[in-house]
Design a protein around this motif. Structure first.
Motif, PDB file in Angstrom:
ATOM      1  N   GLU A 239       0.810  -1.213   0.000  1.00  0.00           N
ATOM      2  CA  GLU A 239       0.000   0.000   0.000  1.00  0.00           C
ATOM      3  C   GLU A 239       0.852   1.276   0.000  1.00  0.00           C
ATOM      4  O   GLU A 239       0.605   2.222   0.731  1.00  0.00           O
ATOM      5  CB  GLU A 239      -0.978   0.000   1.170  1.00  0.00           C
ATOM      6  N   GLY A 240       1.891   1.263  -0.813  1.00  0.00           N
ATOM      7  CA  GLY A 240       2.693   2.468  -1.007  1.00  0.00           C
ATOM      8  C   GLY A 240       2.093   3.324  -2.101  1.00  0.00           C
ATOM      9  O   GLY A 240       1.651   2.811  -3.137  1.00  0.00           O
ATOM     10  N   PRO A 241       2.066   4.637  -1.946  1.00  0.00           N
ATOM     11  CA  PRO A 241       1.348   5.499  -2.893  1.00  0.00           C
ATOM     12  C   PRO A 241       2.011   5.629  -4.251  1.00  0.00           C
ATOM     13  O   PRO A 241       1.351   5.971  -5.225  1.00  0.00           O
ATOM     14  CB  PRO A 241       1.310   6.853  -2.183  1.00  0.00           C
ATOM     15  N   LEU A 242       3.321   5.415  -4.337  1.00  0.00           N
ATOM     16  CA  LEU A 242       4.072   5.570  -5.589  1.00  0.00           C
ATOM     17  C   LEU A 242       3.970   6.986  -6.134  1.00  0.00           C
ATOM     18  O   LEU A 242       3.967   7.211  -7.353  1.00  0.00           O
ATOM     19  CB  LEU A 242       3.622   4.554  -6.648  1.00  0.00           C
ATOM     20  N   GLY A 243       3.877   7.950  -5.243  1.00  0.00           N
ATOM     21  CA  GLY A 243       3.819   9.342  -5.654  1.00  0.00           C
ATOM     22  C   GLY A 243       4.065  10.246  -4.468  1.00  0.00           C
ATOM     23  O   GLY A 243       4.232   9.789  -3.337  1.00  0.00           O
ATOM     24  N   TYR A 244       4.077  11.541  -4.731  1.00  0.00           N
ATOM     25  CA  TYR A 244       4.481  12.519  -3.729  1.00  0.00           C
ATOM     26  C   TYR A 244       3.368  13.471  -3.320  1.00  0.00           C
ATOM     27  O   TYR A 244       3.597  14.380  -2.514  1.00  0.00           O
ATOM     28  CB  TYR A 244       5.666  13.335  -4.261  1.00  0.00           C
ATOM     29  N   GLY A 245       2.183  13.295  -3.850  1.00  0.00           N
ATOM     30  CA  GLY A 245       1.103  14.212  -3.525  1.00  0.00           C
ATOM     31  C   GLY A 245      -0.198  13.727  -4.134  1.00  0.00           C
ATOM     32  O   GLY A 245      -0.323  12.544  -4.474  1.00  0.00           O
ATOM     33  N   PRO A 246      -1.185  14.611  -4.293  1.00  0.00           N
ATOM     34  CA  PRO A 246      -2.457  14.205  -4.896  1.00  0.00           C
ATOM     35  C   PRO A 246      -2.252  13.575  -6.266  1.00  0.00           C
ATOM     36  O   PRO A 246      -1.188  13.690  -6.876  1.00  0.00           O
ATOM     37  CB  PRO A 246      -3.217  15.546  -4.989  1.00  0.00           C
ATOM     38  N   ASP A 247      -3.289  12.908  -6.753  1.00  0.00           N
ATOM     39  CA  ASP A 247      -3.152  12.081  -7.953  1.00  0.00           C
ATOM     40  C   ASP A 247      -2.946  12.904  -9.213  1.00  0.00           C
ATOM     41  O   ASP A 247      -3.758  12.889 -10.143  1.00  0.00           O
ATOM     42  CB  ASP A 247      -4.372  11.180  -8.103  1.00  0.00           C
ATOM     43  N   ASP A 248      -1.826  13.586  -9.255  1.00  0.00           N
ATOM     44  CA  ASP A 248      -1.393  14.359 -10.413  1.00  0.00           C
ATOM     45  C   ASP A 248      -0.229  13.605 -11.034  1.00  0.00           C
ATOM     46  O   ASP A 248       0.781  13.357 -10.366  1.00  0.00           O
ATOM     47  CB  ASP A 248      -0.962  15.758  -9.959  1.00  0.00           C
ATOM     48  N   PRO A 249      -0.320  13.211 -12.295  1.00  0.00           N
ATOM     49  CA  PRO A 249       0.789  12.455 -12.894  1.00  0.00           C
ATOM     50  C   PRO A 249       2.140  13.134 -12.764  1.00  0.00           C
ATOM     51  O   PRO A 249       3.176  12.448 -12.724  1.00  0.00           O
ATOM     52  CB  PRO A 249       0.361  12.329 -14.361  1.00  0.00           C
ATOM     53  N   ALA A 250       2.155  14.449 -12.650  1.00  0.00           N
ATOM     54  CA  ALA A 250       3.429  15.151 -12.489  1.00  0.00           C
ATOM     55  C   ALA A 250       4.079  14.832 -11.153  1.00  0.00           C
ATOM     56  O   ALA A 250       5.287  15.042 -10.977  1.00  0.00           O
ATOM     57  CB  ALA A 250       3.216  16.658 -12.620  1.00  0.00           C
ATOM     58  N   LEU A 251       3.277  14.323 -10.195  1.00  0.00           N
ATOM     59  CA  LEU A 251       3.788  14.003  -8.865  1.00  0.00           C
ATOM     60  C   LEU A 251       3.986  12.508  -8.661  1.00  0.00           C
ATOM     61  O   LEU A 251       4.317  12.081  -7.563  1.00  0.00           O
ATOM     62  CB  LEU A 251       2.855  14.569  -7.789  1.00  0.00           C
ATOM     63  N   PHE A 252       3.771  11.711  -9.699  1.00  0.00           N
ATOM     64  CA  PHE A 252       4.029  10.282  -9.578  1.00  0.00           C
ATOM     65  C   PHE A 252       5.533  10.053  -9.456  1.00  0.00           C
ATOM     66  O   PHE A 252       6.342  10.773 -10.037  1.00  0.00           O
ATOM     67  CB  PHE A 252       3.517   9.522 -10.800  1.00  0.00           C
ATOM     68  N   ALA A 253       5.928   9.022  -8.721  1.00  0.00           N
ATOM     69  CA  ALA A 253       7.339   8.666  -8.613  1.00  0.00           C
ATOM     70  C   ALA A 253       7.870   8.233  -9.978  1.00  0.00           C
ATOM     71  O   ALA A 253       7.135   7.646 -10.791  1.00  0.00           O
ATOM     72  CB  ALA A 253       7.515   7.543  -7.601  1.00  0.00           C
ATOM     73  N   PRO A 254       9.143   8.521 -10.266  1.00  0.00           N
ATOM     74  CA  PRO A 254       9.699   8.151 -11.578  1.00  0.00           C
ATOM     75  C   PRO A 254       9.522   6.689 -11.941  1.00  0.00           C
ATOM     76  O   PRO A 254       9.374   6.349 -13.121  1.00  0.00           O
ATOM     77  CB  PRO A 254      11.179   8.523 -11.441  1.00  0.00           C
ATOM     78  N   VAL A 255       9.514   5.802 -10.953  1.00  0.00           N
ATOM     79  CA  VAL A 255       9.388   4.376 -11.246  1.00  0.00           C
ATOM     80  C   VAL A 255       8.089   4.059 -11.969  1.00  0.00           C
ATOM     81  O   VAL A 255       8.021   3.099 -12.748  1.00  0.00           O
ATOM     82  CB  VAL A 255       9.497   3.550  -9.942  1.00  0.00           C
ATOM     83  N   THR A 256       7.055   4.867 -11.766  1.00  0.00           N
ATOM     84  CA  THR A 256       5.791   4.594 -12.452  1.00  0.00           C
ATOM     85  C   THR A 256       5.930   4.790 -13.959  1.00  0.00           C
ATOM     86  O   THR A 256       5.258   4.113 -14.741  1.00  0.00           O
ATOM     87  CB  THR A 256       4.665   5.496 -11.918  1.00  0.00           C
TER      88      THR A 256
END
Length: 432
Positions: A290-307
Motif C-alpha cells: 500500500e505504497g502510494p508511488l507518488g508525492y502528492g495528490p493524484d497528479d501524474p506530475a507528482l508520480f514517482a519516476p518508477v511509475t
C-alpha cells in the motif's frame, strides 16, 4: 466487490494520494509531545504476544548502527553531520537457550510509544512495550545450512519504527531469509542509538508532508537502503559495519547471499522500495504494501519516476480498502496503474477488502489486544486502522503471500499460491 472507480474507458479515476503511516491511521488525533510521557515504576503492565513464526528455523536478531560518512543527514539541524541509521537483522539461528529475548521496543523508545498510545486514549504507562513477546532471541549463532540465505530489506511506513513489522520479518527469517529492517532517522517515531540518544521526527517530517518534502523523504530512504546494502556487502566480506564494532552473531556474514536481494516497504516505504528497485538492480525483487508511488495528490506530475520507467524485476502490489470508498489496486489507483502498464515483467496485485492501511504492520495484532484491554482506541479508530478482518488469520495470510513471493523471486521455487489463491486464505483477492 471492489468499489468502482474507473471511467468509461477503464482508466482509474483520480483519488487523493495516501502518504501516511501512523499519521494516516490517526489523522484526526493529536500526537502528544514525547516529553510529556513518563514511564511508570514497573515499565508498564499490559503485555501480549505476537504470532510465532511458522518456519523450521528459530529466529534471532542483531542491531547494527551504521554511519554513512559520505553523506550529510538532510534532516539534522545545526552543523553538518553524517547520516546515521539503526537497523535490525532477523536471521535463522541455532537454538540457544542462553540467548535473551528480543524486545519489541527498547527502553529508550518507551516514552514515544506511550505518547502515541496516549493519542489513542490508552492510559499512560499502561503498556510494557519492551515485553511484547516476539518469539525471537538476540545474538544466537547463525543456523547451519548448505545454502546461503537470501537477504530482504524492509522500509517502514511514515513514523512507523522498524520494530512494527516484527511479525513478517520473523516469519521470513524462520523460512531461511535474512531480513534487515531500517529505521529512517528523523522520520521514525523514535530511534534509539547505542550511546542512549533518542531521535524523534524532524519538524518537517512530523506534520503533513508537501510534495517537495515527500519526495525528499523518499529520496533519502532510497539512499539509506542502498547504503545499508553496501554495508551488508562489507559484512559478507568479513568486515564489521557496526559503528561501535560490537560482536556480531557467529556465521552471519558468511551466510548472506547478496546475489539474491529483495526489498519490501509499507506506505511511504513502499514508494521507497519501488524507487530503490528502479535505481539499483541489486534489488532483484520487491513488494509494495500500500505504497502510494507518488508525492502528492493524484497528479501524474507528482508520480514517482518508477511509475513511468516501470520495473523489470518481479514485484508484488498488496492493497486494502484504505477507506470504504478507496480500493488500493492497480485498477483504482492511478500511480499503481501507470507502474503496472509500464512494467513488462512478472507482477501480481493482491487486494483485501476488509483490511485497512495498518493491517500491514504489527498493529493488526496489537490494536485489537489494546482495545480489548482498555476499551480504547474506540471501535471507529480500530476499524480505520485495521478494518474488520480477523487479526490472526489475516496476519497469517500476509506472511504466506510475502513468503511465497520471495520464495519464487529469490529462491526460484514454485509457489502456486501466487497464481491460484486458496480457500484456506479467504481474505485475499488476486486482482491480476
Amino acid at each position: 466487490m471492489i468499489p468502482t472507480s474507473a471511467d468509461s474507458q477503464g482508466r482509474p479515476v483520480s483519488r487523493r494520494l495516501i502518504i501516511g503511516g501512523l499519521t494516516g491511521a490517526v489523522a484526526a488525533l493529536a500526537l502528544p509531545s514525547v516529553a510529556n510521557a513518563a514511564m511508570g515504576p514497573d515499565g508498564g503492565l499490559f503485555r501480549c504476544a505476537l504470532p510465532a513464526p511458522t518456519g523450521p528455523h528459530p529466529v534471532s536478531t542483531v542491531d547494527l548502527h551504521l554511519v554513512d560518512t559520505r553523506r550529510n543527514d538532510p534532516w539534522a539541524e545545526g552543523e553538518a553531520q553524517p547520516r546515521e541509521l539503526m537497523t535490525t537483522v532477523w536471521y535463522p539461528a541455532r537454538r540457544n537457550a542462553d540467548a535473551p529475548a528480543t524486545p519489541h521496543a527498547t527502553k529508550g523508545l518507551v516514552p514515544a510509544f506511550d505518547a502515541f498510545a496516549g493519542s489513542l486514549g490508552i492510559p499512560s504507562d499502561a503498556v510494557d512495550w519492551t515485553r511484547i513477546s516476539t518469539h525471537t532471541t538476540v545474538g544466537a549463532p547463525t543456523a547451519h545450512s548448505a545454502e546461503r540465505m537470501p537477504v530482504v530489506l524492509y522500509t517502514p511506513g511514515r513514523l512507523n519504527p522498524r520494530f512494527l513489522d516484527t511479525t513478517i520479518a520473523a516469519e521470513l527469517a524462520s523460512h531461511g531469509y535474512a531480513v534487515v529492517a531500517v529505521d529512517h532517522t528523523y522520520e521514525a517515531l523514535a530511534v534509539e542509538f547505542p550511546d542512549g540518544r533518542v531521535i524523534t521526527p524532524a519538524p518537517a517530517l512530523a506534520g503533513d508532508l508537501s510534495p517537495q518534502i515527500t519526495k525528499a523523504a523518499v529520496d533519502c530512504r532510497v539512499a539509506d537502503l542502498r547504503f545499508v546494502l553496501d554495508q551488508l556487502h562489507l559484512l559478507a566480506r568479513g568486515g564489521n559495519p557496526d559503528s561501535e564494532g560490537r560482536t556480531l552473531p557467529t556465521g552471519l556474514g558468511a551466510a548472506l547471499d547478496l546475489s539474491s536481494v529483495g526489498v519490501y516497504g509499507h506506505s511511504l516505504g513502499g514508494t521507497a522500495a519501488a524507487e530503490a528497485m528502479r535505481l539499483d538492480r541489486r534489488f532483484r525483487a520487491g513488494a509494495v504494501l500500500e505504497g502510494p508511488l507518488g508525492y502528492g495528490p493524484d497528479d501524474p506530475a507528482l508520480f514517482a519516476p518508477v511509475t513511468r520507467t516501470g520495473l523489470r524485476q518481479p514485484f508484488l502490489l498488496a492493497g486494502s480498502s484504505y477507506t470504504p470508498e478507496l480500493a488500493f489496486t492497480h485498477t483504482h489507483v492511478p500511480a499503481w496503474h501507470t507502474l503496472w502498464k509500464n512494467s513488462p515483467g512478472w507482477k501480481r496485485d493482491f487486494w483485501t477488502a476488509r483490511a485497512r492501511h495498518q493491517s500491514y504492520s504489527d498493529f493488526e495484532i496489537l490494536i485489537p489486544e489494546l482495545a480489548a484491554r482498555f476499551g480504547s482506541p474506540p471501535a471507529a479508530v480500530v476499524a480505520g486502522m485495521i478494518g474488520d478482518v480477523d487479526p490472526a488469520g489475516y496476519t497469517g495470510e500476509c506472511r504466506a503471500y510475502l513468503t511465497a513471493f520471495f520464495d519464487r523471486s529469490l529462491k526460484r521455487r514454485s509457489r502456486p499460491l501466487l497464481d491460484n489463491p486458496t480457500p484456506d486464505l479467504p481474505d485475499v483477492t488476486r486482482i491480476a
